[in-house]
Design a protein around this motif. Sequence first.
Motif, PDB file in Angstrom:
ATOM      1  N   SER A  28      -1.671  -4.506   7.014  1.00 19.67           N
ATOM      2  CA  SER A  28      -0.566  -5.465   6.996  1.00 19.67           C
ATOM      3  C   SER A  28       0.104  -5.483   5.625  1.00 19.67           C
ATOM      4  O   SER A  28      -0.551  -5.595   4.589  1.00 19.67           O
ATOM      5  N   GLY A  29       1.430  -5.360   5.632  1.00 22.79           N
ATOM      6  CA  GLY A  29       2.210  -5.400   4.403  1.00 22.79           C
ATOM      7  C   GLY A  29       2.295  -4.076   3.679  1.00 22.79           C
ATOM      8  O   GLY A  29       2.858  -4.007   2.581  1.00 22.79           O
ATOM      9  N   LEU A  30       1.759  -3.014   4.271  1.00 21.56           N
ATOM     10  CA  LEU A  30       1.740  -1.711   3.609  1.00 21.56           C
ATOM     11  C   LEU A  30       2.659  -0.719   4.288  1.00 21.56           C
ATOM     12  O   LEU A  30       2.827  -0.749   5.509  1.00 21.56           O
ATOM     13  N   PRO A  31       3.243   0.197   3.522  1.00 25.13           N
ATOM     14  CA  PRO A  31       3.949   1.316   4.148  1.00 25.13           C
ATOM     15  C   PRO A  31       2.947   2.242   4.811  1.00 25.13           C
ATOM     16  O   PRO A  31       1.751   2.237   4.487  1.00 25.13           O
ATOM     17  N   GLN A  32       3.413   3.033   5.772  1.00 27.45           N
ATOM     18  CA  GLN A  32       2.508   3.909   6.504  1.00 27.45           C
ATOM     19  C   GLN A  32       1.906   4.995   5.618  1.00 27.45           C
ATOM     20  O   GLN A  32       0.762   5.381   5.768  1.00 27.45           O
ATOM     21  N   SER A  33       2.669   5.515   4.688  1.00 31.24           N
ATOM     22  CA  SER A  33       2.211   6.648   3.902  1.00 31.24           C
ATOM     23  C   SER A  33       1.661   6.189   2.551  1.00 31.24           C
ATOM     24  O   SER A  33       2.393   5.720   1.695  1.00 31.24           O
ATOM     25  N   LEU A  34       0.357   6.336   2.369  1.00 29.15           N
ATOM     26  CA  LEU A  34      -0.284   6.032   1.096  1.00 29.15           C
ATOM     27  C   LEU A  34      -0.961   7.263   0.508  1.00 29.15           C
ATOM     28  O   LEU A  34      -1.614   7.179  -0.523  1.00 29.15           O
ATOM     29  N   GLY A  35      -0.829   8.414   1.167  1.00 29.08           N
ATOM     30  CA  GLY A  35      -1.577   9.581   0.741  1.00 29.08           C
ATOM     31  C   GLY A  35      -3.042   9.393   1.072  1.00 29.08           C
ATOM     32  O   GLY A  35      -3.401   8.900   2.142  1.00 29.08           O
ATOM     33  N   THR A  36      -3.911   9.741   0.135  1.00 33.58           N
ATOM     34  CA  THR A  36      -5.347   9.557   0.330  1.00 33.58           C
ATOM     35  C   THR A  36      -5.800   8.289  -0.386  1.00 33.58           C
ATOM     36  O   THR A  36      -5.575   8.129  -1.589  1.00 33.58           O
ATOM     37  N   VAL A  37      -6.410   7.381   0.371  1.00 35.75           N
ATOM     38  CA  VAL A  37      -6.978   6.164  -0.209  1.00 35.75           C
ATOM     39  C   VAL A  37      -8.412   6.514  -0.613  1.00 35.75           C
ATOM     40  O   VAL A  37      -9.312   6.590   0.226  1.00 35.75           O
ATOM     41  N   ARG A  38      -8.607   6.717  -1.906  1.00 33.85           N
ATOM     42  CA  ARG A  38      -9.841   7.346  -2.373  1.00 33.85           C
ATOM     43  C   ARG A  38     -10.991   6.386  -2.638  1.00 33.85           C
ATOM     44  O   ARG A  38     -12.143   6.805  -2.683  1.00 33.85           O
ATOM     45  N   HIS A  39     -10.701   5.126  -2.854  1.00 37.51           N
ATOM     46  CA  HIS A  39     -11.793   4.212  -3.174  1.00 37.51           C
ATOM     47  C   HIS A  39     -11.463   2.831  -2.652  1.00 37.51           C
ATOM     48  O   HIS A  39     -10.300   2.433  -2.606  1.00 37.51           O
ATOM     49  N   ILE A  40     -12.492   2.112  -2.264  1.00 38.66           N
ATOM     50  CA  ILE A  40     -12.338   0.729  -1.822  1.00 38.66           C
ATOM     51  C   ILE A  40     -13.528  -0.050  -2.351  1.00 38.66           C
ATOM     52  O   ILE A  40     -14.660   0.429  -2.344  1.00 38.66           O
ATOM     53  N   VAL A  41     -13.268  -1.254  -2.895  1.00 40.65           N
ATOM     54  CA  VAL A  41     -14.316  -2.013  -3.548  1.00 40.65           C
ATOM     55  C   VAL A  41     -14.081  -3.497  -3.327  1.00 40.65           C
ATOM     56  O   VAL A  41     -12.930  -3.951  -3.231  1.00 40.65           O
ATOM     57  N   LEU A  42     -15.177  -4.267  -3.247  1.00 39.49           N
ATOM     58  CA  LEU A  42     -15.110  -5.709  -3.021  1.00 39.49           C
ATOM     59  C   LEU A  42     -15.440  -6.455  -4.301  1.00 39.49           C
ATOM     60  O   LEU A  42     -16.348  -6.068  -5.054  1.00 39.49           O
ATOM     61  N   ASP A  43     -14.726  -7.536  -4.533  1.00 43.81           N
ATOM     62  CA  ASP A  43     -15.029  -8.429  -5.654  1.00 43.81           C
ATOM     63  C   ASP A  43     -16.246  -9.263  -5.261  1.00 43.81           C
ATOM     64  O   ASP A  43     -16.189 -10.068  -4.325  1.00 43.81           O
ATOM     65  N   PRO A  44     -17.382  -9.090  -5.955  1.00 39.88           N
ATOM     66  CA  PRO A  44     -18.612  -9.773  -5.520  1.00 39.88           C
ATOM     67  C   PRO A  44     -18.590 -11.282  -5.708  1.00 39.88           C
ATOM     68  O   PRO A  44     -19.494 -11.975  -5.224  1.00 39.88           O
ATOM     69  N   ARG A  45     -17.545 -11.810  -6.371  1.00 38.62           N
ATOM     70  CA  ARG A  45     -17.457 -13.255  -6.622  1.00 38.62           C
ATOM     71  C   ARG A  45     -16.284 -13.892  -5.875  1.00 38.62           C
ATOM     72  O   ARG A  45     -15.818 -14.971  -6.254  1.00 38.62           O
ATOM     73  N   VAL A  78     -10.356  -7.584  -1.965  1.00 36.71           N
ATOM     74  CA  VAL A  78     -10.626  -6.157  -1.782  1.00 36.71           C
ATOM     75  C   VAL A  78      -9.604  -5.379  -2.588  1.00 36.71           C
ATOM     76  O   VAL A  78      -8.409  -5.704  -2.579  1.00 36.71           O
ATOM     77  N   PHE A  79     -10.053  -4.359  -3.282  1.00 32.04           N
ATOM     78  CA  PHE A  79      -9.164  -3.455  -4.001  1.00 32.04           C
ATOM     79  C   PHE A  79      -9.332  -2.044  -3.450  1.00 32.04           C
ATOM     80  O   PHE A  79     -10.421  -1.653  -3.021  1.00 32.04           O
ATOM     81  N   ALA A  80      -8.239  -1.283  -3.484  1.00 29.99           N
ATOM     82  CA  ALA A  80      -8.274   0.109  -3.049  1.00 29.99           C
ATOM     83  C   ALA A  80      -7.369   0.939  -3.955  1.00 29.99           C
ATOM     84  O   ALA A  80      -6.391   0.425  -4.520  1.00 29.99           O
ATOM     85  N   THR A  81      -7.705   2.213  -4.118  1.00 27.10           N
ATOM     86  CA  THR A  81      -6.877   3.130  -4.909  1.00 27.10           C
ATOM     87  C   THR A  81      -6.350   4.242  -4.014  1.00 27.10           C
ATOM     88  O   THR A  81      -7.028   4.672  -3.076  1.00 27.10           O
ATOM     89  N   ALA A  82      -5.143   4.712  -4.318  1.00 29.25           N
ATOM     90  CA  ALA A  82      -4.498   5.705  -3.454  1.00 29.25           C
ATOM     91  C   ALA A  82      -3.521   6.550  -4.252  1.00 29.25           C
ATOM     92  O   ALA A  82      -3.159   6.217  -5.392  1.00 29.25           O
ATOM     93  N   ASN A  83      -3.053   7.640  -3.631  1.00 29.29           N
ATOM     94  CA  ASN A  83      -1.964   8.423  -4.222  1.00 29.29           C
ATOM     95  C   ASN A  83      -0.715   7.590  -4.376  1.00 29.29           C
ATOM     96  O   ASN A  83       0.054   7.745  -5.339  1.00 29.29           O
ATOM     97  N   ASN A 106       4.412   4.365  -5.473  1.00 25.44           N
ATOM     98  CA  ASN A 106       4.011   2.983  -5.675  1.00 25.44           C
ATOM     99  C   ASN A 106       2.727   2.687  -4.903  1.00 25.44           C
ATOM    100  O   ASN A 106       2.223   3.523  -4.164  1.00 25.44           O
ATOM    101  N   ASN A 107       2.212   1.496  -5.057  1.00 29.67           N
ATOM    102  CA  ASN A 107       1.018   1.064  -4.312  1.00 29.67           C
ATOM    103  C   ASN A 107      -0.189   1.962  -4.571  1.00 29.67           C
ATOM    104  O   ASN A 107      -0.966   2.252  -3.672  1.00 29.67           O
ATOM    105  N   ARG A 108      -0.345   2.368  -5.840  1.00 29.43           N
ATOM    106  CA  ARG A 108      -1.494   3.221  -6.155  1.00 29.43           C
ATOM    107  C   ARG A 108      -2.782   2.418  -6.313  1.00 29.43           C
ATOM    108  O   ARG A 108      -3.876   2.945  -6.127  1.00 29.43           O
ATOM    109  N   ILE A 109      -2.656   1.163  -6.699  1.00 30.45           N
ATOM    110  CA  ILE A 109      -3.782   0.230  -6.635  1.00 30.45           C
ATOM    111  C   ILE A 109      -3.344  -0.922  -5.745  1.00 30.45           C
ATOM    112  O   ILE A 109      -2.264  -1.498  -5.943  1.00 30.45           O
TER     113      ILE A 109
END
Length: 999
Positions: free
Chosen positions: A498-515, A531-536, A553-556
Amino acid sequence: MRALSAMLFFALCTCANAGNGIWTSAGPYGGQVYQMAIHPTTATTMFAITRGGLFRTFDGGVTWERADQGIGALVSTLLPPVFDQDAPTNVYVMDSAGRIYRSTDGGDNWLATGAEFTGTNELPNQWLDVPGNTGVILMAYSNDATPLLRSADFGASFSAFGTGLPSPANGLSLAIKASDPTRLLLGLAERDGIGPTLYTSADSGNSWTASTCSGCTVGLTSDIPGLAYGAGSSGLAISATGQIYATVDNGNTFTQSTATFISFSGGKFKVVGHPTTAGSYWFSINNSSLSNIFRTTDSGNTISNSFAGLTANSSYTSTIAPNPPVPVLATGIYAEPGFGVTGTRRLWVSADGAGVFRAVDAAGTTFSNLDGGGASLNNGLAGVNLRTVVVNPNPSARPGPGFPGNRLYAGFGDPFFSSPALYRSTNSGGSWAAANSGLRAAQIRALAIDPTTVGITVPDLGNTVIYASGRSSQTNGYRNPGLYKSLDNGTTWSNIDSGLPQSLGTVRHIVLDPRSCVPVVFPCTTPLQRVFATANGSPSNAVVGSVTTTTFNNRILRSDSAGGSWAASDTGLPPSTNISEGINFISQNVTPLTLLISPTDSNLMYVGTFYSEFDDDPFRSFDDRANGVFKSSNGGANWILASNGLPLRTGRTNTHHDVLAIAMHPTNDQILWATTIDLQTPDSASIFKTVDGGATWTRSDTGIGSRVDIRALAVDPTDTGAGTIYASGAGSVSNPGSVYKSSDGGLTWHSISVGLPDDAALAITIDPFVPAQLHLGTTAGVWSMLQQADDDGDGIPNGQENNAPNGGDGNGDGNQDSSQGDVGSTGVALRAPSGVGGGFITSDILSGTGPNNCQQAVDVQSRLALRYGRDPIESNSSLYYGYPDDLIRFEITDCSQAVVDITFHNENFNEYGWSFRFFGPSTPGDDGTMGWYPMSSGANPRAVKVDQNTWRVTLNANQFGSYRPVSDNILFMGGPACFDDRLLVNGFEDTNAAPATCN
């Protein structure tokens, strides 16, 4: 003196569950299969070439085994294995270095024939055996000169063959008529619009005539990558511009069919013709423009690609009616012998990402990757390349007595179009199954488990929340965002975009804020929200005059609603741009990879980046764009460069080396480790450490050496002191990848790689309850190891070393081997010499040159010589050396030169016929030079016998005798070889000759 001892106990174990002190694997299986070959008379015997190597089955795919003994490099994916139709125990393959190998025993052993295709412009495209002429092979070949080569000496040499062919020309495809092997078709590459590109022969390829095209609107002038004969005198040819041509006179004349494909380039067709039904063909194309298998029943006038069962994930359906499941990306189609004649014979399909499939019906319309009894047809076929592995931290799902074993999850990292994408194991990796219902993905690069949802009992596992990321797809009907979520332990999945363009390239990492639970009560017990994610990144174009600037854009990405919605969070990162003007183009891309969040401060974050550039613009040049490690102190709202001390690219002041992985101390968010590499600079890989939150970095890789491409880091969460860290790296056959361990916060490292495949280890994870148990994601499945007590770090557990000769003192220096960092001992050989100490090898480092005087050896192990194929006698290639004591392998770190005594306890090398030989590259790091070589012969032998059971070996880094192409590490493997050449002229051994024989 420093000593090591090794037990001769394994070659390459693929046992279930984590091995005790040795890496083992039990899948997942299938994956990337590039080529197959089926025995010409026995349909249940087949070979397959995968991302993991060469495999063979004798039971129609129910079980597969590795079958590359003696092949020096990885097996090439360009050419399939080829059976000799008249003597099918003769089989041929090519390795990735361009060397041809032949097996005379159906694949048990392989020997290089001597033929090599190593030139810059040399490209074998297709080859086949000529029935009726054992040892004769034809090859369609590209070198901008000769399109066809022939070998008449079992692959030992190839030469130009056939009159009437144009020159220069490049051969792309080749077909032979099964019912009349004198008939051949040859397809050529496009020749600047000059035709034809299709030729036929009626005399086994000795002479050729150009095929004609009757009534064709598009003549035979483009690439012909696909050919086959069909029933009677029919045949089919497919061009790269999309035309299909049919013949009914054995290829003399073709007519253009009415159906067409889209144009494509670089693809290869495999075509199968029905032997009794004219006009009926199946064909595949290995090209991303098209997928699946195609069929025509009217010589190409109409084509279809609707085949039931040919899917990697039946729940990943098209959004376009009739909503078919995502098809496999087929790499080939193959017919069992007797297909079309015997009702039980079937077609097979190989797929890039989905393993192998067999037709269920004789008509070849329905396929399955299961046999008739429901067993997988991919069991043992290792070709799954995994880039992420995680463990569910539920305390009831753990290894050990009374527990069911870990729940492991592994993401398939490389497919671009179709694969199972995600696998799950419920028994610590002992077996695997796809976990992809609703998962609209072909590629999973990262996984993250919400620890607040895993519970404490086995039933609680069903509520585990898992996030996944991978490559977003733009394929029409199968679009996906690259971000996914499961609320039920991976059983079902949904997109979270939701709220994202279809093309992000490769989303290489996803991580949760433990707090990030609501309300914030730490440690959190309710689901995490941030939640954070990194992408092309998503491309955005700005056009000014003739200049188009594409900004990514939308690399993080950041979500504060558990993936419910997303927003960009990459302010402060240097731009990632492409600029084009007409034919001129320049790009500078900064791509974030691993992102870390402090366990105690949600505002503190770090991310490592990768920089790539390309310049084809004579009017623009690169700017000094920042790269390395970036830091945020405000929850990702803004990022600043934090790379002081990291190495810089040549001539740059801000462009640091790429940071492929970073890791954080479990309790101190100011202590981090980062792996760095500049892919343009040899010997540039390293590990760095910061103790001040990235303000300064210092090198921290003693024991790893240079030119080690580290891809992943993992920190033991239970070690809150200096820190226990693991690093896994990529490698090759002649410069193997390794897993390294540091128990002192990265100050020193040692390899723990016994049993590990040579190729890349791309991910590593630590069991949360048994920190000694590790799991790796590799190019050939998940590999696991349960570490054993090994006080000296040489790779041999204490318990095995203590069983060495002399009460655990294998080198007789008065000290227990298990207490010395450079002494190792362990037991039992395949054919252990009788007597006390039989079966043990002791390596004693007499002297060395290096920072620590070569005091540490690692990964001391025995290797079965048969794993590396036969070793032919130089003067008579039909005779072979024997290796009754097998081989010893070890690595000496931080060492440029060493002299080592290698003792085979209770052996007698005074017997006639012994020598000492090395298996490895003659040129360090060069896969194309892998083989058997003498070490004890010549004017200046590197191995000399010093007493009845000891050889003295002189080894130098980056020279013959060592694998590594570096100046500070020595990796050696070799052993004593036996061949008694005392034969009388009548061919009988002189049994009265002294001394006694080594045989």
